[in-house]
Design a protein around this motif. Structure first.
Motif, PDB file in Angstrom:
ATOM      1  N   PHE A 125       0.782  -1.199  -0.046  1.00  0.00           N
ATOM      2  CA  PHE A 125      -0.064   0.007   0.000  1.00  0.00           C
ATOM      3  C   PHE A 125       0.804   1.328  -0.005  1.00  0.00           C
ATOM      4  O   PHE A 125       0.563   2.269   0.628  1.00  0.00           O
ATOM      5  N   GLY A 126       2.067   1.219  -0.596  1.00  0.00           N
ATOM      6  CA  GLY A 126       2.800   2.308  -0.639  1.00  0.00           C
ATOM      7  C   GLY A 126       3.904   2.732   0.641  1.00  0.00           C
ATOM      8  O   GLY A 126       4.411   3.494   0.821  1.00  0.00           O
ATOM      9  N   PHE A 127       3.658   1.574   1.749  1.00  0.00           N
ATOM     10  CA  PHE A 127       4.470   1.724   2.859  1.00  0.00           C
ATOM     11  C   PHE A 127       5.350   0.628   2.644  1.00  0.00           C
ATOM     12  O   PHE A 127       5.696  -0.382   2.003  1.00  0.00           O
ATOM     13  N   LYS A 128       6.917   1.006   3.619  1.00  0.00           N
ATOM     14  CA  LYS A 128       7.865  -0.073   3.462  1.00  0.00           C
ATOM     15  C   LYS A 128       7.315  -1.026   4.466  1.00  0.00           C
ATOM     16  O   LYS A 128       6.709  -0.829   5.439  1.00  0.00           O
ATOM     17  N   PHE A 179       7.966  -0.896   8.127  1.00  0.00           N
ATOM     18  CA  PHE A 179       7.159   0.285   8.812  1.00  0.00           C
ATOM     19  C   PHE A 179       5.717  -0.133   8.879  1.00  0.00           C
ATOM     20  O   PHE A 179       5.118   0.384  10.060  1.00  0.00           O
ATOM     21  N   GLN A 206       3.403  -0.075  12.351  1.00  0.00           N
ATOM     22  CA  GLN A 206       2.504   0.991  12.706  1.00  0.00           C
ATOM     23  C   GLN A 206       1.085   0.872  12.214  1.00  0.00           C
ATOM     24  O   GLN A 206      -0.033   1.488  12.587  1.00  0.00           O
ATOM     25  N   GLN A 207       0.825  -0.463  11.420  1.00  0.00           N
ATOM     26  CA  GLN A 207      -0.525  -0.779  11.244  1.00  0.00           C
ATOM     27  C   GLN A 207      -0.864  -2.062  11.197  1.00  0.00           C
ATOM     28  O   GLN A 207      -1.710  -2.568  11.996  1.00  0.00           O
ATOM     29  N   ILE A 246      -1.310  -4.258  14.626  1.00  0.00           N
ATOM     30  CA  ILE A 246      -2.479  -3.935  15.098  1.00  0.00           C
ATOM     31  C   ILE A 246      -3.652  -4.770  14.642  1.00  0.00           C
ATOM     32  O   ILE A 246      -4.539  -5.124  15.408  1.00  0.00           O
ATOM     33  N   GLY A 285       8.825   9.859  14.631  1.00  0.00           N
ATOM     34  CA  GLY A 285       8.755   8.864  13.479  1.00  0.00           C
ATOM     35  C   GLY A 285       8.784   7.589  13.868  1.00  0.00           C
ATOM     36  O   GLY A 285       7.852   7.013  14.664  1.00  0.00           O
ATOM     37  N   GLN A 303      -5.641   5.715   7.011  1.00  0.00           N
ATOM     38  CA  GLN A 303      -4.689   4.526   7.583  1.00  0.00           C
ATOM     39  C   GLN A 303      -4.084   4.211   6.023  1.00  0.00           C
ATOM     40  O   GLN A 303      -3.238   3.802   6.041  1.00  0.00           O
ATOM     41  N   LEU A 304      -5.064   4.368   4.879  1.00  0.00           N
ATOM     42  CA  LEU A 304      -4.321   4.124   3.686  1.00  0.00           C
ATOM     43  C   LEU A 304      -3.611   5.632   3.129  1.00  0.00           C
ATOM     44  O   LEU A 304      -2.675   5.609   2.394  1.00  0.00           O
ATOM     45  N   PHE A 323      -1.746   7.943   4.498  1.00  0.00           N
ATOM     46  CA  PHE A 323      -0.451   8.116   4.733  1.00  0.00           C
ATOM     47  C   PHE A 323       0.706   7.294   4.028  1.00  0.00           C
ATOM     48  O   PHE A 323       1.778   7.539   3.972  1.00  0.00           O
ATOM     49  N   GLY A 324      -0.153   6.378   3.096  1.00  0.00           N
ATOM     50  CA  GLY A 324       0.898   5.599   2.144  1.00  0.00           C
ATOM     51  C   GLY A 324       0.901   5.981   0.624  1.00  0.00           C
ATOM     52  O   GLY A 324       1.585   5.839   0.056  1.00  0.00           O
ATOM     53  N   SER A 338       5.101   9.787  -2.458  1.00  0.00           N
ATOM     54  CA  SER A 338       4.019   9.479  -1.585  1.00  0.00           C
ATOM     55  C   SER A 338       4.267  10.195  -0.209  1.00  0.00           C
ATOM     56  O   SER A 338       5.478  10.988  -0.037  1.00  0.00           O
ATOM     57  N   LEU A 385       4.968   9.672   2.792  1.00  0.00           N
ATOM     58  CA  LEU A 385       6.323   9.339   3.725  1.00  0.00           C
ATOM     59  C   LEU A 385       7.548   9.687   2.968  1.00  0.00           C
ATOM     60  O   LEU A 385       8.493   9.964   3.447  1.00  0.00           O
ATOM     61  N   ASP A 393      10.166  12.102   4.504  1.00  0.00           N
ATOM     62  CA  ASP A 393      11.562  11.687   4.512  1.00  0.00           C
ATOM     63  C   ASP A 393      12.569  12.731   4.013  1.00  0.00           C
ATOM     64  O   ASP A 393      13.298  13.489   4.676  1.00  0.00           O
ATOM     65  N   TYR A 402      12.020  10.056   8.655  1.00  0.00           N
ATOM     66  CA  TYR A 402      10.883   9.818   9.286  1.00  0.00           C
ATOM     67  C   TYR A 402      10.640   8.225   9.414  1.00  0.00           C
ATOM     68  O   TYR A 402      10.370   7.638  10.662  1.00  0.00           O
ATOM     69  N   THR A 403      10.989   7.659   8.258  1.00  0.00           N
ATOM     70  CA  THR A 403      10.650   6.073   8.594  1.00  0.00           C
ATOM     71  C   THR A 403      11.886   5.267   8.807  1.00  0.00           C
ATOM     72  O   THR A 403      11.913   4.032   8.765  1.00  0.00           O
ATOM     73  N   THR A 432      -4.673   2.877  14.582  1.00  0.00           N
ATOM     74  CA  THR A 432      -4.054   2.993  13.313  1.00  0.00           C
ATOM     75  C   THR A 432      -4.327   4.273  12.668  1.00  0.00           C
ATOM     76  O   THR A 432      -3.678   4.517  11.615  1.00  0.00           O
ATOM     77  N   THR A 433      -5.166   5.149  13.092  1.00  0.00           N
ATOM     78  CA  THR A 433      -5.131   6.659  12.556  1.00  0.00           C
ATOM     79  C   THR A 433      -4.214   7.573  12.924  1.00  0.00           C
ATOM     80  O   THR A 433      -3.575   8.440  12.567  1.00  0.00           O
ATOM     81  N   PRO A 450      -0.955   7.325  13.602  1.00  0.00           N
ATOM     82  CA  PRO A 450       0.499   7.339  12.917  1.00  0.00           C
ATOM     83  C   PRO A 450       0.173   8.205  11.585  1.00  0.00           C
ATOM     84  O   PRO A 450       0.973   8.866  11.019  1.00  0.00           O
TER      85      PRO A 450
END
Lengths: 107, 591
Positions: free
Chosen positions: A58-61, A64, A68-69, A72, B70, B207-208, B210-211, B221, B223, B227, B238-239, B294-295, B297
């Motif tokens: 989803f665009g995240f590493k 990470f 953070q997601q 949970i 971060g 939740q989606l 921030f990616g 993106s 993040l 960065d 940050y990451t 989850t919100t 971050p």
């Protein structure tokens, strides 16, 4: 159980045996779920996180995201799975708490 | 309507709602007071647990902390949610089956010892008071910024409201007000998060979002952009984390096991009718909590991006209104080191000492002048991390009603947790200390009266903490978890999973775990703060994470001592057998 007869004693031992087997199935379930719990949080979110970061979701590493997601979400699922599985274990061994009041009062 | 007026309206009507619920659900018996009569639906209890759990720290501070550190902020996200898995799988169902009123009650009965009970009461009071003090700071911040009343007045109003519903309603009043507070706080958290997510990425799900890609046409993106921006200003990315893996591991573990050992959370599971309800209820609680966690971050990364955008290289004269508003609370400060009238933001402490102290005058640009020495860093802006969530809607330019909503949410989060903590403190005193130890002859009516008096006294002490915060309070709150992990968690776990665990083992374990953890923290935080760095820590573990080692010590000592001393009496072993099966659970009773 006032009069101690042979049948009563066998019933008692089988009840104790039943409880023991219930407890062991419970521990096995706990072991499996806590293994997953450890892997998603301490595993993917911390120890393996740097390595996982080369992948993305989803665009995240990935590491990470787990920290953070992802972890949970898995936690929430784990508790509901536990609640369900335990309910069926309770039924299987006849130790549940959803019986009628008459049966319950005997215990 | 002005934002100020809206805020009064929102906070005022939420208070009226809480008090209304309190009057409707007054407690008539000790059972009502301690465990809400024991008949709370699992979903309702889950929601109340979520509000109980999510404190001013979760609502106000957490996203702010993550925003500034971060990736390392993951320890809070993992720690404060993962603990619920332990709670649900290892403790809650069994404690519910045990069916008494308090956590020390379990320890006292299971370890057949008044001494164990008293040790548990001491751990509980210590953990709960450090925690409650932090809530009052939250109430103070919200009041001083949004309602523009003195912090003292704000704390007194907050205390009066908590007093109403915890002293009158006990657990019953608290449960139903917490449900209302959950709804207020989650709505207040989500609305600005969704707005900001749409503004930055066009994606309505934070939740989606921030990616996702930033909608500024750069193709980056959120993040990646963050960065890049932070690296340019001299921060680390940050990451990327900067804490060592072992320290992250230890802190996360301390927060997780501490969460599972926190008395005000555990006691919530005494209020549901059945063992299976306790399991299910923990699942609902975590699901409700996960919505916010989850919100957070996402809010953290958006807020940081917005902050840099609006502040860095902006002339003070052109700064948005929120900057001046927060500056007047002392939580933001600007020192024009290079006399260009433009705010430069960057890595490093802007001021020395790091907290601003104002001399009462204003400078040529209208900024509040400081008595602090400038540091060598190019950074000119001091920003308190606690304001990020509260200021976020203003930074993003959202309408006044959203800002008012966030203020009401912050107060709800602080009050709900404060009430839960005050209740466990008062029940530990009236039930464990008075009824079970010092004055066993008192009637139920008298016990209820003592419970109310204890709650009233605890409210006043908590209020004092809020008005005169001891300097160490903010630092100590995070340590409440380490202490809970090192003292209560092992005693509870062994009490259920080991029949061999006896009173000698449990008491020795709790005392050593508590003493070790407390000493380590006190040494690095108060005795020799100048040595508080990775080089001097035991195995590189910071005071925040040392609770994990304290817990392992507690476990080892409890197990070894139990092996070397007499096994627990048969009646206690039967009790353990009994709590291991769900059937036959009765509503919590006072035996």
């Amino acid at each position: 159980m006032s009069a101690k007869s042979n049948t009563d004693e066998t019933q008692e031992t089988s009840q104790a045996d039943n409880q023991k087997r219930y407890w062991q199935s419970n521990l096995r379930l706990l072991g499996k779920l806590l293994f997953v719990w450890f892997i998603v949080s301490f595993g993917c979110g911390i120890i393996l996180a740097d390595w996982l970061d080369q992948f993305s979701i989803f665009g995240f590493k990935l590491g990470f995201w787990f920290a953070q997601q992802g972890a949970i979400y898995v936690f929430v699922v784990l508790i509901f799975v536990y609640s369900r599985q335990m309910k069926s274990l309770d039924r299987k061994f006849g130790v549940g708490d959803d019986k009628g009041p008459e049966e319950e009062s005997q215990l | 309507m002005s934002t100020q007026l809206l805020t009064y309206l929102f906070v005022g009507s939420s208070f009226a709602l809480y008090i209304g619920i309190a009057i409707w659900s007054r407690a008539g018996s000790t059972k009502d007071f301690y465990v809400a009569g024991g008949g709370v639906h699992p979903v309702v209890n889950g929601m109340a647990t979520a509000a109980d759990w999510m404190s001013a720290a979760s609502f106000i501070s957490m996203a702010g902390i993550i925003s500034f550190i971060g990736r390392d902020g993951s320890v809070y996200l993992l720690g404060w949610t993962g603990g619920y898995v332990l709670l649900a799988l290892l403790l809650a169902p069994y404690l519910r089956k045990f069916g008494r009123f308090t956590v020390p009650d379990f320890i006292g009965e299971r370890y057949y010892s008044q001494a164990a009970r008293i040790v548990a009461v001491i751990c509980l009071i210590f953990v709960s008071f450090t925690y409650v003090a932090g809530q009052m700071r939250g109430v103070g911040i919200v009041f001083s910024r949004f309602l523009e009343v003195e912090v003292t007045t704000g704390v007194i109003i907050g205390m009066a409201v908590v007093f109403m519903y915890s002293v009158l309603g006990g657990m019953k009043g608290i449960t139903y007000t917490q449900v209302a507070q959950y709804c207020v706080l989650i709505f207040a958290y989500m609305v600005p998060a969704i707005f900001i997510s749409i503004m930055i990425t066009d994606n309505p799900i934070p939740q989606l979002g921030f990616g996702a890609e930033v909608n500024d046409g750069s193709g980056l993106s959120v993040l990646d952009k963050l960065d890049g921006v932070l690296l340019d200003l001299g921060f680390s990315a940050y990451t990327e984390g900067s804490k060592s893996t072992i320290d992250v591991f230890a802190i996360t573990a301390a927060l997780m096991f501490g969460t599972a050992g926190l008395p005000h959370v555990l006691v919530r599971f005494f209020t549901v009718p059945k063992v299976s309800d306790a399991r299910l209820s923990a699942g609902y609680a975590l699901a409700f909590i996960a919505i916010l966690y989850t919100t957070a971050p996402a809010v953290a990364s958006f807020a940081r991006l917005n902050l840099v955008d609006t502040v860095h290289n902006t002339a003070y004269a052109d700064a948005p209104e929120w900057f001046g508003n927060w500056e007047s609370t002392g939580l933001i400060a600007w020192q024009d080191k290079n006399d260009d009238g433009i705010m430069q933001y960057g890595a490093g402490a802007a001021l020395s000492p790091s907290k601003p102290s104002f001399d009462g005058n204003t400078g040529v640009h209208g900024e509040r002048l400081l008595t602090n020495e400038p540091t060598s860093s190019v950074n000119e802006v001091y920003i308190d991390r606690d304001i990020m969530v509260l200021a976020n809607p203003e930074i993003a330019g959202l309408p006044g009603w959203v800002i008012a909503l966030v203020a009401a949410g912050g107060v709800a989060a602080a009050l709900s947790t404060a009430a839960g903590l005050l209740l466990v403190i008062s029940s530990a005193i009236s039930h464990d200390l008075l009824k079970k130890t010092l004055l066993p002859k008192i009637t139920e009516k008298q016990e209820l009266l003592y419970a109310r008096i204890a709650a009233a006294v605890a409210v006043c002490i908590a209020g004092l903490f809020g008005i005169y915060p001891p300097a160490f309070v903010a630092q100590v709150v995070a340590f409440a978890f380490g202490l809970a992990a090192a003292s209560l968690f092992p005693a509870l776990l062994l009490g259920i999973f080991s029949k061999r665990a006896n009173k000698e083992g449990a008491i020795a374990g709790m005392l050593v775990g508590l003493a070790f953890t407390f000493t380590y923290i006190a040494y690095f935080k108060f005795v020799a703060p100048e040595l508080n760095s990775a080089d001097h820590w035991l195995w590189g573990i910071s005071p925040e994470g040392i609770g994990t080692i304290g817990m392992l010590l507690n476990f080892s000592i409890a197990i070894v001592v139990s092996r070397l001393t007499a096994e627990p009496p048969q009646s206690v072993q039967d009790l353990v057998d009994n709590i291991r099966i769900p059937s036959g659970a009765k509503a919590a009773v006072d035996h």
